[in-house]
Design an enzyme around this catalytic site. Structure first.
Site, mmCIF file in Angstrom:
data_model
loop_
_atom_site.group_PDB
_atom_site.id
_atom_site.type_symbol
_atom_site.label_atom_id
_atom_site.label_comp_id
_atom_site.label_asym_id
_atom_site.label_seq_id
_atom_site.Cartn_x
_atom_site.Cartn_y
_atom_site.Cartn_z
ATOM 1 N N TYR A 1 7.144 8.737 -7.058
ATOM 2 C CA TYR A 1 8.541 8.496 -7.696
ATOM 3 C C TYR A 1 8.424 9.166 -9.236
ATOM 4 O O TYR A 1 9.696 9.590 -9.708
ATOM 5 C CB TYR A 1 8.728 7.089 -7.925
ATOM 6 C CG TYR A 1 9.065 6.200 -6.788
ATOM 7 C CD1 TYR A 1 10.297 6.213 -6.159
ATOM 8 C CD2 TYR A 1 8.001 5.579 -5.959
ATOM 9 C CE1 TYR A 1 10.595 5.316 -5.143
ATOM 10 C CE2 TYR A 1 8.339 4.722 -4.787
ATOM 11 C CZ TYR A 1 9.545 5.009 -4.338
ATOM 12 O OH TYR A 1 9.734 4.155 -3.196
ATOM 13 N N THR B 1 4.250 8.514 1.529
ATOM 14 C CA THR B 1 4.865 7.490 2.248
ATOM 15 C C THR B 1 6.099 6.912 1.824
ATOM 16 O O THR B 1 6.999 6.357 2.173
ATOM 17 C CB THR B 1 3.904 6.210 2.419
ATOM 18 O OG1 THR B 1 3.168 6.353 0.861
ATOM 19 C CG2 THR B 1 2.706 6.687 3.401
ATOM 20 N N GLU B 2 6.391 7.137 0.350
ATOM 21 C CA GLU B 2 7.653 6.774 -0.212
ATOM 22 C C GLU B 2 8.025 7.964 -1.123
ATOM 23 O O GLU B 2 7.180 8.486 -2.007
ATOM 24 C CB GLU B 2 7.567 5.615 -0.860
ATOM 25 C CG GLU B 2 7.478 4.408 0.020
ATOM 26 C CD GLU B 2 7.442 2.957 -0.727
ATOM 27 O OE1 GLU B 2 8.170 2.908 -2.094
ATOM 28 O OE2 GLU B 2 6.678 2.040 -0.060
ATOM 29 N N ASN B 3 9.289 8.144 -1.346
ATOM 30 C CA ASN B 3 9.985 9.125 -2.541
ATOM 31 C C ASN B 3 11.405 8.637 -2.505
ATOM 32 O O ASN B 3 12.095 8.918 -1.278
ATOM 33 C CB ASN B 3 9.387 10.548 -2.144
ATOM 34 C CG ASN B 3 10.284 11.433 -3.361
ATOM 35 O OD1 ASN B 3 10.966 12.353 -2.936
ATOM 36 N ND2 ASN B 3 9.899 11.273 -4.510
#
Ligand code: GBH
Length: 469
Positions: free
Chosen positions: A308, A375-377
């Site tokens: 992030y 796995t997240e952005n």
């Protein structure tokens, strides 16, 4: 006019979209589900959560078919979601299994595989069963066994169809502060215990999979950590050294044991030194036995990173020894530049795509080029369907990530956008929107509407190309 340049993702690269159970499911007491820490604290102390909770959330507990259809619309290869431990094991322990909970996830998995979408299951995304929290949660070494028991049930019930596994979405929030459940607030102690037991629980689960399930199920098991980049606020010798310490404490604390078997030397030395000066009888940092080091080292098929933002680091003088904290052990201050482009909805989310590339390159160089999945952005705003800022954010980060792959040779195998839906954003409640799909939380039906970014992401997963930044 400048020539428009397009860059392609590798052929075997996989695109996905992510959610987590507590943030979307609702159904908090449906069909035999037990209470978890988020159910407990949000309902008991509503003011701490701006009166928001996940009791209903996006009501994905009843609307999962619609959600799988939305995932399908995005054209992604995989869907990352988490299983609510309390839905499967209402009291946290393996002695009582809630078959209706098993059924719920079976339905999701079947709906996904019917459409050719790979499920990626996160076993734990912060919603610990309350009975286990009462026993100390992740500070209690017994959690290694509790987690392993739970994981075995997931492998045996879902592993015939699920080939991508994340043990834990790691975070120390709530263990070193009082701003987040479980409000343990024992910095420099509870955060190290949590980290230690998470590593052991993860490694036990990884080896259990290899021994009991791999031959039949042929899946991959990884773990997810916060992929923040740490860089020096100014390039003085002292700040550069402080930055090395920050990386060792914030990322190395978890990755070093996984890749090399033990905590970074500087972490061991600093915690031992301060523990002694502070009057403890031994280091507050738990120790691994030789056997445990061998066991943890290499216990992953991929490293998941939630990417992030970036933090700046500066050196500080040795803090006095009256106050224990990991920050004092680290002897550094971590901060951000208020002038950086920022999400209007969550203060910590500064738009820093270069940081993503730098982090990936650093992980490659420091830890022997492990296989990585982002796995997240994602990006938070305060609402709206015309989410051009989200598109800009995703576009710039994906460009940086593709540079890390094509130019720096980092082995990034997949990318998953956070998040499918606007959802319960923890202590921010419903004010921060991360979704590619808008959810109307005033509508009892929780109507879903695709945003502009959903269309953009759909084009990306189809063309598998991106504009050069
Ligand atoms: C992710 O963590 C979570 O996995 C996901 O559930 C969540 O929705 C997403 O972030 C967006 O928030 O408030 O200054 O103390 C990413 C890592 C770690 C970033 C905790 C925010 C809190 C910073 N997060 N951190 S602060």
């Amino acid at each position: 006019m400048d020539e428009i340049k397009l860059k392609s993702f590798p052929k075997d690269f996989i695109f996905g979209v992510s959610t987590s159970a507590y943030q979307i499911e609702g159904g908090y007491d449906a069909d035999g589900k037990g209470e978890n820490i988020w159910d407990h604290y949000t309902n008991k102390y509503p003011k701490l959560f701006k009166n928001a909770n996940g009791n209903i959330a996006c009501d994905s507990y009843t609307k999962f078919r619609e959600d799988v259809a939305l995932v399908d619309d995005l054209g992604v290869d995989f869907y990352r979601f988490s299983v609510s431990w309390s839905r499967i094991l209402p009291n946290g322990h393996c002695n009582v299994i809630n078959e209706k909970g098993i059924q719920y996830y079976n339905n999701i998995i079947d709906a996904l595989t019917d459409k050719g979408i790979q499920p990626m299951i996160t076993m734990f995304h912060w919603d610990l069963p309350m009975p286990l929290q009462r026993l100390g949660g992740w500070t209690n070494p017994l959690i290694v066994q509790w987690f392993k028991d739970y994981a075995r049930i997931l492998f045996s019930r879902f592993g015939d169809r699920v080939k991508l596994w994340v043990t834990v979405n790691k975070s120390e929030t709530g263990y070193c502060d009082d701003g987040f459940p479980p409000f343990i607030n024992q910095p420099g102690i509870a955060d190290y215990l949590l980290n230690h037991h998470t590593l052991l629980a993860h490694a036990e689960t990884y080896h259990m999979y290899k021994e009991e399930f791999l031959a039949k199920q042929h899946g991959n098991v990884g773990v997810v950590l916060d992929g923040r980049w740490y860089t020096a606020g100014s390039k003085s010798e002292a700040n550069l050294r402080a930055t090395e310490r920050a990386r060792a404490f914030e990322v190395g604390l978890f990755l070093n044991p996984l890749c090399r078997g033990d905590y970074p030397l500087v972490v061991k030395q600093r915690v031992a030194y301060r523990s002694n000066e502070e009057g403890y009888s031994k280091s507050r940092l738990p120790e691994f036995s030789e056997k445990e080091m061998e066991f943890i080292k290499g216990s992953f098929d991929f490293i998941g990173l939630n990417v992030y933002t970036t933090m700046l680091v500066k050196n500080i003088d040795e803090p006095d020894f009256s106050l224990t904290s990991a920050e004092h052990d680290m002897k550094a201050k971590v901060y951000q530049d208020a002038k950086w482009e920022s999400s209007e909805a969550v203060h910590w989310l500064k738009v820093t795509p270069d940081g993503a590339r730098n982090l990936l390159k650093w992980v490659k160089d420091s830890y022997g080029n492990p296989e990585i999945i982002i796995t997240e952005n994602g990006f938070a705003d305060s609402g709206g369907i015309e989410d051009v800022k989200r598109i800009d954010y995703l576009q710039r980060y994906l460009c940086a990530i593709l540079d890390a792959i094509l130019i720096d040779g980092v082995r990034v195998k997949g990318y998953s956008a956070w998040s499918l839906l606007d959802n319960f954003e923890w202590t921010y409640g419903y004010s921060a929107k991360f979704g590619l799909i808008h959810v109307d939380f005033t509508d009892p039906n929780r109507k879903r509407t695709a945003k502009k970014s959903a269309e953009w992401y759909k084009n990306l997963t189809r063309d598998r190309m991106i504009l050069e930044g």
